[in-house]
Structure formats: structure tokens, C-alpha cells
Design a protein around this motif. Structure first.
Motif, PDB file in Angstrom:
ATOM      1  N   SER A 126      47.741  49.689   0.121  1.00  0.00           N
ATOM      2  CA  SER A 126      48.848  48.767   0.352  1.00  0.00           C
ATOM      3  C   SER A 126      49.904  48.843  -0.737  1.00  0.00           C
ATOM      4  CB  SER A 126      48.324  47.331   0.470  1.00  0.00           C
ATOM      5  OG  SER A 126      47.675  46.943  -0.726  1.00  0.00           O
ATOM      6  N   GLN A 127      49.527  49.322  -1.965  1.00  0.00           N
ATOM      7  CA  GLN A 127      50.515  49.414  -3.032  1.00  0.00           C
ATOM      8  C   GLN A 127      51.618  50.407  -2.689  1.00  0.00           C
ATOM      9  OE1 GLN A 127      47.307  49.348  -3.387  1.00  0.00           O
ATOM     10  NE2 GLN A 127      46.670  48.066  -5.108  1.00  0.00           N
ATOM     11  N   PHE A 128      51.297  51.406  -1.875  1.00  0.00           N
ATOM     12  CA  PHE A 128      52.271  52.414  -1.511  1.00  0.00           C
ATOM     13  C   PHE A 128      52.997  52.069  -0.212  1.00  0.00           C
ATOM     14  CE2 PHE A 128      49.463  55.694  -3.836  1.00  0.00           C
ATOM     15  CZ  PHE A 128      49.972  55.266  -5.045  1.00  0.00           C
ATOM     16  N   SER A 129      52.595  51.006   0.456  1.00  0.00           N
ATOM     17  CA  SER A 129      53.265  50.586   1.687  1.00  0.00           C
ATOM     18  C   SER A 129      53.125  49.076   1.810  1.00  0.00           C
ATOM     19  CB  SER A 129      52.647  51.285   2.907  1.00  0.00           C
ATOM     20  OG  SER A 129      51.251  51.076   2.946  1.00  0.00           O
ATOM     21  N   LYS A 130      53.805  48.341   0.911  1.00  0.00           N
ATOM     22  CA  LYS A 130      53.610  46.902   0.820  1.00  0.00           C
ATOM     23  C   LYS A 130      54.036  46.175   2.093  1.00  0.00           C
ATOM     24  CE  LYS A 130      53.910  46.545  -4.208  1.00  0.00           C
ATOM     25  NZ  LYS A 130      54.574  45.919  -5.366  1.00  0.00           N
ATOM     26  N   ARG A 131      54.947  46.762   2.857  1.00  0.00           N
ATOM     27  CA  ARG A 131      55.373  46.094   4.086  1.00  0.00           C
ATOM     28  C   ARG A 131      54.379  46.289   5.222  1.00  0.00           C
ATOM     29  NH1 ARG A 131      61.052  47.628   6.039  1.00  0.00           N
ATOM     30  NH2 ARG A 131      60.799  45.684   7.201  1.00  0.00           N
ATOM     31  N   GLY A 132      53.428  47.223   5.060  1.00  0.00           N
ATOM     32  CA  GLY A 132      52.545  47.548   6.154  1.00  0.00           C
ATOM     33  C   GLY A 132      53.296  48.314   7.226  1.00  0.00           C
ATOM     34  N   TYR A 133      52.638  48.507   8.382  1.00  0.00           N
ATOM     35  CA  TYR A 133      53.256  49.258   9.476  1.00  0.00           C
ATOM     36  C   TYR A 133      53.079  48.497  10.779  1.00  0.00           C
ATOM     37  CZ  TYR A 133      53.617  52.982   6.116  1.00  0.00           C
ATOM     38  OH  TYR A 133      53.949  53.706   5.006  1.00  0.00           O
ATOM     39  N   TYR A 152      63.240  55.367   9.272  1.00  0.00           N
ATOM     40  CA  TYR A 152      63.274  54.532   8.068  1.00  0.00           C
ATOM     41  C   TYR A 152      62.785  53.108   8.314  1.00  0.00           C
ATOM     42  CZ  TYR A 152      66.227  58.523   7.169  1.00  0.00           C
ATOM     43  OH  TYR A 152      66.727  59.813   7.097  1.00  0.00           O
ATOM     44  N   GLU A 153      62.082  52.907   9.414  1.00  0.00           N
ATOM     45  CA  GLU A 153      61.339  51.674   9.639  1.00  0.00           C
ATOM     46  C   GLU A 153      59.861  51.997   9.429  1.00  0.00           C
ATOM     47  OE1 GLU A 153      62.478  48.712  10.450  1.00  0.00           O
ATOM     48  OE2 GLU A 153      64.328  48.879  11.600  1.00  0.00           O
ATOM     49  N   PRO A 154      59.018  51.002   9.106  1.00  0.00           N
ATOM     50  CA  PRO A 154      57.583  51.261   8.911  1.00  0.00           C
ATOM     51  C   PRO A 154      56.874  51.422  10.254  1.00  0.00           C
ATOM     52  CG  PRO A 154      58.057  48.943   8.580  1.00  0.00           C
ATOM     53  CD  PRO A 154      59.376  49.602   8.793  1.00  0.00           C
TER      54      PRO A 154
END
Length: 849
Positions: free
Chosen positions: A228-235, A273-275
Motif C-alpha cells: 500500500s505504500q507504493f499505491s496509497k490510493r488503492g485501485y 493516469y487513474e488507479p
């Protein structure tokens, strides 16, 4: 009769517990191997996964079974087998799916049939998410990282043959970097309770390995994919509530699986550029559940560090109503700075129990517990329990690194090992002491009964420790450190400091000695640290040191602004700090200072503007408050804690890993008069609360609120005032603990009550992902406000907005400050922020003040 009955029971038990091994290989009709295919016993979740070479083995009790082989994009294969005690071979050859297109009439301008299916799946999402309230399962996890290519140097430092060998790579600089496997039992109770028992684990070369299950649930609206540190927004899940706003869909076809119609749907992000994921999701007809997924995330869709993240899952029925994930494979690639790394994490879930009937106190704050014998299993155990066969390269890696580690342990006490370590250490060079950016370091190796240890010496180079200020002129600092490794988990740290000012010709020298020992309290581990220090030093009036030496040099020489305000003091200190197993800390200390005022002794600057002069060393904002030689004896107490702390329980201790609750801190300082000539007489308190709140798609909210004041202010000298961390320079690193445009000492006070608030919101790609160029560069918006209030005549508010993650480390803010004692000010500040920004911010030394 009882003996006969007992014999029959034992004989029957022996018969039914005899296990057979089934081995085989999975290929397609072109004889190409199918890696990570799922093989399991029909009607159960017991099974395995093929390795990268398409090979599998499965241990099952004696009996007759139907073995099922399933692979994404291929027809499911089934074969009957009767298992005896002997090893058997059963290969599978799978044929590609012949997808059929539904007879659906799509009118001109109409939507693809996939949309109707996705709408049904979205309606059922919440039901399947909460269908199972609690369960247990077993999980076998294998993780591996392999180096496929690497540069000859990194940031100007050569990567030599010894470095390559230490990483476990071969002469071509390729090989296995990391390899681990573990067997765990997982217990889950929705919505937030989880407990993982690590029954066995090993890592090549030794270590704990990677043992936490990577549950990726696509029934969640927001999916956490790996770290999660590398993708804090999630998907965003392809079947989230608002998925139709983010994805387009196309029905590729349908196929039959055990009497069910399965729809293969292509998932297409509407915008870059959206998760978002891309790939395929398979949905069953009528019940609209996930059958399997084959989805990917790339850097174009807000993936950081990794270039690609590929997730495949196969879901199978546990009973007539419930399906759960059977196999999950995560493949990733990283291509950064010339390094080319590929990794994979295989999770094989089995033995689901949907009615575990947990006791009331089963779930506590320990979310992961290692069995006392988790790392003592023999190779025969792993060969019998492992559901995913190792590849030849992995077998070699385990054997080589385990053998090397064993040899090192065996030789760890030998004279040969000691001599080898000493021989490989390069001597300190004069250049390292004089001007090298890395400074000098040396290890003094020695031997104890338990192995080889070292005392460590380090020293910053003299050139990097040159400073300039208007009080001392050029000052030379000598800053060596010596860390001594003592028996029984004790460390002794000796930190002397020598400082000489060439303009005022003052020599200041002091030493801190810190002793740290691991110690139990109430049967729980923790650390006790005693620190003693004394001598003569130069200090800033604000003990938080708001002005960094490097920035002060720049402003003094180029702009003729001497913001750093100093005084000298003879001092002695004694401090104690206890860090508990829960990460709570309590500290107590007493300090004595004989404070000496100092004056400017030089006005040298590169700027030759005769109309601008340096300000006095006494803070001009406090010109009405005299600072004369005085003495102060001060008692300091502090306590900080974070409730709801969660733990990983190792065989001999617990390790705190964080909590969803804020961190609280309370501190108290007492100026003690009439002892050793002390003039101080005050009582000062402070309270603060801080936290980071991850709002997923909407970013991360960070805050720090504080309050404090003087209960008694009969005799308070300037160093003991309440100072707010102002900043009048272009550079700022103390976010959430500073006021970016406020003067350094204008608002210092001895009021009975004050309040502070620092808040900032990190959008983490929200909004900027819609702005051309910014979305490609992944520059993210950050905004917030800092404020403090003492009274109507002493208050300050600033608002700011900026961009962070510039080159992954930099942050630039534009700030407007509204000040009660000055005009509104607009300014720009540069600092560290973004993916790696927090790692490069300098940390204040706890020992040296």
C-alpha cells in the motif's frame, strides 16, 4: 475384545492416513508448459499450483479422486485417479477455450452485452463481500525475486564482484535475490479482524521470509494490490459501485464450466493516469459471481516503483453457495536505474472452514504469530508439505545460500573468520577524513564465545562540517562516533564533539555517552536507554533548531541575513528513556545549563550592499527581553503512546507494527530554582495528538494538534520560552511541526495557554492526474494550513498549496501567511516530499542536542 477393537481402529486409521504423491506436468496442445496452473481435488479446495515450468506435485490420502486442472484461457481438465502409497504420475494437456458469442442483438449505437453482466455483478458485489462473516484457511506462500540485469555502478559507486557475490548472483550478475516459502493458517472475521499463524517458514540464507497472505479482494470497491505504500490510493475494482465511470467493457465470449456459463469480459480503463486495472474478469451467469481474474496495473495507471503488476486468481466452490479464492499469483517487474528485477508471489489457499466458531477473545491485537519451531523444519518436511514444486534454480539457491549461511555460522567463532573480516576491511584514507562526502568508517572486529562482533567508528569529513555564522565566523567541527557492542544485547555509544570558531576564537567541546540495553518489564521486552553528557556547547535559543547550518551559511553569505541566533552554555545532562513493547515511550531527564550570551564578531558576506546590515545575535523580535548570563536547572518528563497497537509475535517477543488510532504525547518541564545557583522557576506543559489518515482514492490526510502553556512563569529565560518553529528561508523540512512563513522568535511567549494546528492533505494523484504533463510526471497536489493562537495580539494562520513527488523526492509549496504582528506575506518553500521524500529528510539526533 477391547484389544481387538483398538487394533482395528489403529489399522483403519493407518490405512486412511497413508498418503500418496501425485506428480505431473501441465502443458497445452502444443506441448508448451502452463505455469501457475491450478490443480485440485474436485469438490474441495485442496490442491496445488504448478511452478514456472508447469510441474506440480500433490500429497493426498489413499483413495479415489477426480483431479481438476484449470488454467486461464483453457478448457478445464479432469482425470480420475486412485491413490495408493506409491508415487504416481498424472499429466494434463489442456486445450484453448472455444469461446462462444451470446446471441445478443446490439443495435447501432447500443452498448456491449458486457455492461448488462457487469451491472448484475455490481448489484451482487455487496452480497458476496459479506456472504462469509468468518472463516479459516491454510495458505502456502512462495515469494521470489530474480535479477535479470543490473548496471556496473549505482549513483557513481561501482558494483564490484564482491557486491554481486554478496547478493547471491552469478558471474553474469543474474540469479535469485530473494526466495522464501511459508505455511500459514489464516483466520478472518469481517470486517477488520485477522490472525495469521505461521506454522513454518524459511528464507534462503536464513530469515523470516514473506509470510503474510496477500489477500486481494475484487469485491471491495477499493482494492489494495500488494504494497500500500507504493499505491496509497488503492485501485478501483472492475465491479466497484462506480466502476462504470472508470471502465469500458467488452464481452469476449462465453464458455461452460461444470454446467455454469462463464462470461469472459475485457476490462478497459476509460482514462490513463487513474488507479485502474486492465485485462479480463470472468463472471458466471445468473449468480453473477467472480469466476477468475487476469488483471494488470502499469505505471500509466499510477503504479509506483514497479513497472507492471499482474494478478491472476482462480475461484472455486467451497460448498453449494460459497466460492473462495483457490490460487492467486502476483507477478511484478521492476526496471529502475539500470536494474531489471522480476518477482512473483504464489498463494495456494486450501482447507476453508466457513464455520470456525471463534471464541470471544480469539482475535486480539496480535495479528501474526510465529510458531516456536517455525524455522526448524527439515528438508523432508518441506518436500512433503510444499504444494508448488521448486524450480531447479530455486533448489540451487536454497542449497547454496543455506550452506553458505551454515558455514558462516559454523565459522563465526573461528580465528579464520576473524582474520578474513579484518583482511577485507580497507584502511581509513586521509581524504575520507578531510573532504569525502561519505566520511570515514572502521570496524574493530573481535571474538566472543557466541561469535564475531564489532565496535564501529565513524566520522564526518571535516570539509562537510565547516559552518559559517556571524558569531563564530568559520567554525570547524570534529564529530566522531564510537558504537561499542557489549554482551547481553547492550550497546554503548560515545559521541564527542569539538567545535572551534575562528572569528571569536572560542573552543567548545562536550561528550554524550548513551547506554542502551534490552530489558524485560512485566515479562515483556523493551529497551532502556541511559544518556549522560556534559561540556561546553553552542545552542540555538529554540531547542528545535529551526535554522539548519547549511541554509544559514547560504543566507548569511549571499543575502546578509543571519537568522541563526546562538548562545553558549556549560551544561550537564542525565536522561532515561524506556521504549515499551507496545512502542509507548516514557522519558525523564534533568539538565543544568550555565548560559552565556555571545555577540556577532564578523560581518563578512558576499553581498556588498552597504545599506543592509546584519542584525544583532540577540533575537531582534525579543529586543525588549534581556538575555544575561544565568543558570537553569530543569526537570523534563514526557510520555507518548498509540492506543490499539497491533503486533507480530515472534517466538521470544512481540513487535509493534502500528495502529489505526492517533499518537498522543504529553510533556512537562519544571524549572527548579535556588539549587546550584539556578535562576529558573517555571512549570510548562505540552500536549499533542497526530495521525495520518489514508482516505484511499481521496488521498491522505495528516494532522498535528497541540496545546500547552505555563502553569508558573515566575522566572523564564529566552531558551525556556514557548517558541513556534518559524521559517524565513526558502527551504523547509519540518512539515507538521513548523510555520512556513512565520518569523523565528516574534511569537515566542510565556502565556498560560496556547494552541497549534498543522493539517495537510496529500492528494496522491487526485486532480493532477487529469492535468497533462503533471499526470505523466506523477507530480501530486498537496494543500493545507498551519496556525497557532495565543491571544488576540499573538496569533498566526497560513494556508498553502504545492506539488510533491517531483523526481520522487521534492516538494514545492506556495504559502500565504496572515500574521497578527505583520503584513500578509506570500512565499515559496522547497523541501522533501513524495514517494521517497520522507526517507531523505534529516532526522534529529535523540542523543545530541
Amino acid at each position: 475384545m477391547p484389544k481387538i477393537l483398538l487394533s482395528l481402529i489403529l489399522l483403519t486409521s493407518f490405512y486412511y492416513t497413508q498418503a500418496g504423491i501425485i506428480r505431473g506436468k501441465v502443458t497445452n496442445d502444443k506441448n508448451e508448459t502452463l505455469p501457475f496452473a491450478s490443480v485440485f481435488i474436485k469438490g474441495t479446495t485442496n490442491g496445488t499450483t504448478t511452478n514456472a515450468a508447469g510441474q506440480y506435485h500433490l500429497d493426498v490420502p489413499a483413495g479415489s479422486y477426480t483431479l481438476v486442472c484449470q488454467y486461464m484461457g483453457y478448457k478445464k481438465g479432469e482425470q480420475q485417479i486412485t491413490v495408493t502409497g506409491a508415487e504416481q504420475t498424472l499429466d494434463f494437456t489442456l486445450s484453448p477455450l472455444s469461446l462462444q458469442i451470446k446471441e445478443v442483438i446490439v443495435k447501432s449505437g447500443g452498448e456491449d452485452p458486457a455492461y448488462a453482466i457487469i451491472r448484475q455483478a455490481i448489484k451482487k458485489r455487496g452480497y458476496y463481500l459479506d456472504q462469509v462473516k468468518e472463516y479459516t484457511c491454510n495458505d502456502y506462500i512462495k515469494g521470489v525475486f530474480k535479477m535479470r540485469d543490473m548496471p556496473g555502478s549505482f549513483f557513481g559507486k561501482k558494483i564490484g564482484a564482491e557486491d554481486v557475490e554478496d547478493m547471491g548472483l552469478d558471474s553474469t550478475r543474474k540469479g535469485v535475490l530473494f526466495l522464501s516459502e511459508s505455511v500459514t493458517k489464516v483466520a478472518v472475521k469481517r470486517p477488520d479482524d485477522i490472525k495469521v499463524e505461521v506454522l513454518s517458514a524459511r528464507q534462503s540464507g536464513g530469515g523470516f521470509g514473506f509470510s503474510f497472505p496477500a489477500f486481494i479482494d475484487f469485491y471491495e470497491n477499493n482494492v489494495t494490490a500488494m504494497v500500500s505504500q507504493f499505491s496509497k490510493r488503492g485501485y478501483i475494482s472492475p465491479i466497484s459501485e462506480n466502476a462504470l465511470l472508470y471502465y469500458k467493457y467488452r464481452l469476449e465470449g462465453v464458455f461452460q464450466d461444470d454446467g455454469k456459463t462463464v462470461n469472459k469480459i475485457k476490462v478497459i480503463p476509460r482514462r490513463k493516469y487513474e488507479p485502474l486495472f486492465s485485462g479480463y474478469i470472468f463472471i458466471t451467469d445468473n449468480d453473477w459471481r467472480i469466476h477468475s481474474v487476469d488483471l494488470m496495473v502499469t505505471q500509466e495507471y499510477q503504479l509506483e516503483i514497479m513497472d507492471t503488476l499482474h494478478i491472476t486468481q482462480i475461484h472455486v466452490p467451497v460448498n453449494n453457495e460459497v466460492w473462495r479464492t483457490k490460487d492467486q499469483v502476483i507477478n511484478l517487474t521492476i526496471k529502475q536505474f539500470g536494474f531489471n528485477v522480476a518477482g512473483s508471489f504464489v498463494n495456494v489457499y486450501s482447507n476453508y472452514n466457513l464455520q470456525p466458531n471463534f471464541t470471544k477473545k480469539y482475535f486480539d491485537r496480535t495479528i501474526m504469530r510465529y510458531d516456536t519451531a517455525f524455522d526448524s523444519k527439515q528438508l523432508a518436511y518441506w518436500d512433503s508439505i510444499r504444494p508448488v514444486p521448486l524450480e531447479p534454480e530455486e533448489v540451487t539457491d536454497f542449497r547454496k545460500k543455506d550452506s553458505t549461511a551454515r558455514a558462516r555460522r559454523d565459522s563465526s567463532r573461528s580465528q579464520w573468520r576473524l582474520d578474513t573480516l579484518k583482511a577485507h576491511q580497507k584502511p581509513i584514507k586521509l581524504s575520507q577524513i578531510l573532504y569525502s562526502m561519505g566520511g570515514a568508517a572502521h570496524k574493530f572486529y573481535f571474538r566472543r564465545d557466541t561469535g564475531i562482533y564489532s565496535h564501529d567508528f565513524s566520522m564526518k569529513s571535516l570539509l562537510t562540517q565547516l559552518e559559517y555564522n556571524t558569531v563564530e565566523g568559520i567554525s570547524l567541527n570534529v564529530e566522531p562516533e564510537l558504537d561499542l557492542d557489549l554482551p547481553r544485547n547492550q550497546q554503548l555509544r560515545i559521541i564527542p564533539r569539538i567545535r572551534y570558531g575562528f572569528s571569536n576564537t572560542h573552543l567548545n567541546a562536550y561528550t554524550f555517552v548513551s547506554w542502551r540495553k534490552e530489558a524485560k518489564l512485566g515479562g515483556r521486552y523493551g529497551y532502556n536507554t541511559w544518556t549522560a553528557g556534559g561540556g561546553k556547547r553552542v545552542s540555538q535559543f529554540n531547542r528545535d533548531n529551526p535554522v539548519s547550518p547549511i541554509a544559514n551559511i547560504f543566507y548569511t553569505l549571499l543575502f546578509k541575513d543571519n537568522y541563526m541566533k546562538l548562545y553558549e552554555n556549560w551544561f550537564g545532562e542525565l536522561r532515561f528513556r524506556r521504549r515499551f513493547q507496545s512502542s509507548a515511550t516514557i522519558s525523564a531527564g534533568i539538565s543544568y545549563e550555565d548560559r552565556i550570551p555571545v555577540q556577532n564578531t564578523t560581518d563578512y558576506s558576499f553581498r556588498k550592499d552597504t545599506g543592509k546590515h546584519f542584525l544583532p545575535n540577540h533575537p531582534y523580535e525579543l529586543a525588549g527581553i534581556p538575555f544575561e548570563r544565568n543558570q537553569a536547572l530543569v526537570l523534563n518528563l514526557a510520555f507518548s503512546f498509540q492506543p490499539g497497537q497491533r503486533f507480530i509475535e515472534l517466538p521470544d517477543r512481540k513487535v509493534a507494527i502500528g495502529s489505526k488510532y492517533p499518537i498522543f504525547r504529553v510533556a512537562y518541564s519544571k524549572g527548579i530554582p535556588d539549587i546550584a545557583g539556578s535562576d529558573a522557576n517555571f512549570d510548562k506543559w505540552n500536549f499533542e495528538i497526530r495521525d495520518n489518515v489514508n482516505l484511499r482514492l481521496f488521498g491522505e490526510f495528516q494532522y498535528r494538534f497541540g496545546a500547552g502553556g505555563f502553569l508558573n512563569s515566575k522566572s523564564v529565560d529566552i531558551p525556556d520560552f514557548q517558541h513556534f518553529n518559524g521559517n524565513q528561508m526558502f527551504y523547509n523540512i519540518k512539515y507538521l511541526n513548523s510555520f512556513q512563513l512565520a518569523p523565528y522568535y516574534r511569537y515566542s511567549n510565556t502565556a498560560s495557554l496556547f494552541g497549534t494546528a498543522n493539517v495537510e492533505h496529500h492528494f496522491n494523484g487526485l486532480l493532477t492526474n487529469k492535468i497533462p504533463l503533471f499526470n505523466r510526471l506523477k507530480w501530486n497536489l498537496v494543500a493545507g494550513s498551519n496556525a497557532f493562537y495565543v491571544n488576540r495580539d499573538n496569533n498566526y494562520v497560513e494556508v498553502f498549496a504545492g506539488l510533491e513527488n517531483i523526481l520522487k523526492v521534492l516538494r514545492v509549496d506556495v504559502i500565504a501567511g496572515y500574521q497578527s504582528k505583520d503584513n500578509t506575506r506570500i512565499g515559496v518553500r522547497l523541501g522533501f516530499g513524495g514517494l521517497f521524500g520522507s526517507f531523505v529528510r534529516p532526522q534529529q539526533d535523540e542523543t545530541v542536542q
